[in-house]
Design a protein around this motif. Structure first.
Motif, short mmCIF file in Angstrom:
data_model
loop_
_atom_site.label_atom_id
_atom_site.label_comp_id
_atom_site.label_asym_id
_atom_site.label_seq_id
_atom_site.Cartn_x
_atom_site.Cartn_y
_atom_site.Cartn_z
N LEU A 27 0.37 -1.20 0.01
CA LEU A 27 0.27 0.14 -0.02
C LEU A 27 0.94 1.35 0.39
CD1 LEU A 27 -2.98 -0.83 2.73
CD2 LEU A 27 -2.99 -0.74 -0.18
N LEU A 28 1.96 1.29 0.58
CA LEU A 28 2.44 2.52 0.70
C LEU A 28 3.57 2.48 -0.78
CD1 LEU A 28 3.90 4.74 2.59
CD2 LEU A 28 5.70 3.08 3.39
N ALA A 29 3.84 2.00 -1.37
CA ALA A 29 4.95 1.78 -2.33
C ALA A 29 3.54 1.87 -3.61
CB ALA A 29 4.82 0.30 -2.93
N LEU A 30 2.60 1.78 -3.72
CA LEU A 30 1.29 2.30 -4.54
C LEU A 30 0.67 3.43 -4.38
CD1 LEU A 30 -1.40 -0.91 -4.43
CD2 LEU A 30 -0.15 -0.53 -6.61
N GLY A 31 1.28 4.15 -2.99
CA GLY A 31 0.72 5.19 -3.10
C GLY A 31 1.54 6.53 -3.31
N GLY A 32 2.90 5.99 -3.31
CA GLY A 32 3.91 6.70 -3.93
C GLY A 32 3.04 6.38 -5.46
N ALA A 33 3.19 5.44 -5.62
CA ALA A 33 2.98 5.41 -7.25
C ALA A 33 2.31 6.49 -8.22
CB ALA A 33 2.71 4.18 -7.45
N GLU A 34 0.88 6.55 -7.17
CA GLU A 34 -0.39 7.47 -7.57
C GLU A 34 -0.36 7.96 -7.03
OE1 GLU A 34 -3.95 9.17 -7.54
OE2 GLU A 34 -2.62 9.08 -5.63
N ILE A 35 0.68 8.85 -6.43
CA ILE A 35 1.45 10.15 -7.00
C ILE A 35 2.24 11.02 -7.74
CG2 ILE A 35 1.95 12.42 -5.16
CD1 ILE A 35 1.40 11.03 -2.16
N GLN A 52 7.92 23.63 -4.43
CA GLN A 52 9.47 23.74 -5.74
C GLN A 52 9.39 22.60 -6.33
OE1 GLN A 52 11.46 22.74 -1.81
NE2 GLN A 52 11.14 24.93 -0.34
N GLY A 53 8.81 22.15 -6.88
CA GLY A 53 8.97 21.68 -7.97
C GLY A 53 9.52 19.94 -7.60
N LEU A 54 10.36 19.95 -7.06
CA LEU A 54 11.32 19.09 -6.93
C LEU A 54 11.32 18.10 -6.08
CD1 LEU A 54 13.70 17.14 -7.15
CD2 LEU A 54 15.50 18.61 -6.06
N PRO A 60 6.87 11.36 -3.03
CA PRO A 60 6.21 9.44 -3.55
C PRO A 60 7.33 8.84 -4.08
CG PRO A 60 5.70 12.22 -4.84
CD PRO A 60 6.53 12.84 -3.91
N THR A 61 8.76 9.80 -4.62
CA THR A 61 9.49 8.67 -5.19
C THR A 61 10.27 8.36 -3.22
OG1 THR A 61 10.35 9.92 -7.28
CG2 THR A 61 11.82 8.21 -6.25
N LEU A 62 10.58 8.30 -2.75
CA LEU A 62 10.54 7.69 -1.55
C LEU A 62 10.00 7.64 -0.80
CD1 LEU A 62 11.94 10.89 1.02
CD2 LEU A 62 13.41 8.93 -0.33
N MET A 63 8.13 7.44 -1.14
CA MET A 63 7.38 6.91 -0.47
C MET A 63 7.20 5.71 -1.12
SD MET A 63 4.47 8.98 -0.21
CE MET A 63 2.82 8.15 0.00
N LEU A 64 7.18 5.58 -2.75
CA LEU A 64 7.66 4.42 -3.15
C LEU A 64 8.55 3.14 -2.32
CD1 LEU A 64 6.69 2.48 -5.77
CD2 LEU A 64 8.33 4.26 -7.41
N GLY A 90 3.49 14.88 4.43
CA GLY A 90 3.98 15.74 3.35
C GLY A 90 4.15 15.80 2.27
N SER A 91 3.27 15.00 1.41
CA SER A 91 3.08 14.84 0.16
C SER A 91 2.00 15.52 -0.09
CB SER A 91 2.68 13.16 -0.22
OG SER A 91 1.63 13.12 0.22
N TRP A 92 1.43 15.68 1.03
CA TRP A 92 -0.36 16.67 0.97
C TRP A 92 0.04 18.08 0.30
CZ3 TRP A 92 -2.57 19.63 4.98
CH2 TRP A 92 -4.03 20.24 4.35
N LEU A 93 1.45 18.52 0.74
CA LEU A 93 1.35 20.52 1.04
C LEU A 93 2.36 20.18 -0.64
CD1 LEU A 93 3.22 21.38 3.48
CD2 LEU A 93 1.06 22.19 3.11
N THR A 94 3.15 19.19 -0.41
CA THR A 94 3.82 19.07 -1.91
C THR A 94 3.44 18.82 -3.56
OG1 THR A 94 5.17 16.99 -1.78
CG2 THR A 94 5.82 19.17 -0.33
N SER A 95 2.37 17.60 -3.59
CA SER A 95 1.67 16.72 -4.08
C SER A 95 0.21 17.19 -4.63
CB SER A 95 2.82 15.37 -4.42
OG SER A 95 4.16 15.39 -3.94
N ASN A 96 0.00 17.97 -5.48
CA ASN A 96 -1.81 17.68 -5.51
C ASN A 96 -2.23 17.49 -4.36
OD1 ASN A 96 -1.10 18.25 -8.72
ND2 ASN A 96 -0.59 16.74 -8.89
N LEU A 97 -2.21 17.62 -3.25
CA LEU A 97 -3.12 17.65 -2.14
C LEU A 97 -2.73 15.74 -1.94
CD1 LEU A 97 -6.11 19.54 -2.69
CD2 LEU A 97 -4.29 19.97 -1.27
N GLY A 98 -1.43 15.43 -2.25
CA GLY A 98 -1.13 14.04 -1.70
C GLY A 98 -1.60 13.09 -3.05
#
Length: 137
Positions: A27-35, A52-54, A60-64, A90-98
């Protein structure tokens, strides 16, 4: 028709899966892939790439990566799951609301499952085996 080695392969996979927090890591890997996939959406769908884009691609790469590490190195699952929860939040702030909340929820639930997994529990007895034992008694 099933191959002769098929039951062995399935039993080996079941044994491998039972010795690690499989569903948590998956599930953690799928969450990163979905983001990561939501960041490739069209500009009409994407709300923002991130501060900052990066960081929008890094978290999400770290989540994967953490999901795969939970699967293949279950001895360090506590550290990976704590970092996984923090990165997911943290992905909530950086990646399309997680990943529109789907990736965020997958990451948090997967990290919690990995954190709560206990490696020294006895294997669960399947319903079919319990019925057989009751029928014998």
């Amino acid at each position: 028709m099933a191959e002769p080695g098929h039951p062995k392969t399935r039993a080996a996979f079941r044994d491998w899966r039972g010795r690690r927090p499989f569903w948590g890591g998956l599930l953690l890997a799928l969450g990163g892939a979905e983001i990561l996939l939501t960041e490739k959406a069209s500009l009409k769908v994407v709300m923002h790439i991130g501060m900052q884009g990066l960081a929008g691609y890094l978290l999400p790469t770290l989540m994967l990566l953490l999901g795969l590490l939970v699967l293949f190195n279950p001895a360090q699952r506590l550290f990976y799951s704590i970092v996984g929860v923090l990165v997911s939040l943290g992905s909530w702030l950086t990646s399309n609301l997680g990943g529109f909340f789907i990736g965020l929820l997958l990451g948090v639930v997967g990290s919690c499952l990995a954190f709560g997994w206990l490696p020294d529990q006895e294997a669960r007895v399947s319903r079919r085996q319990r019925r057989r034992e009751r029928a014998r008694a």
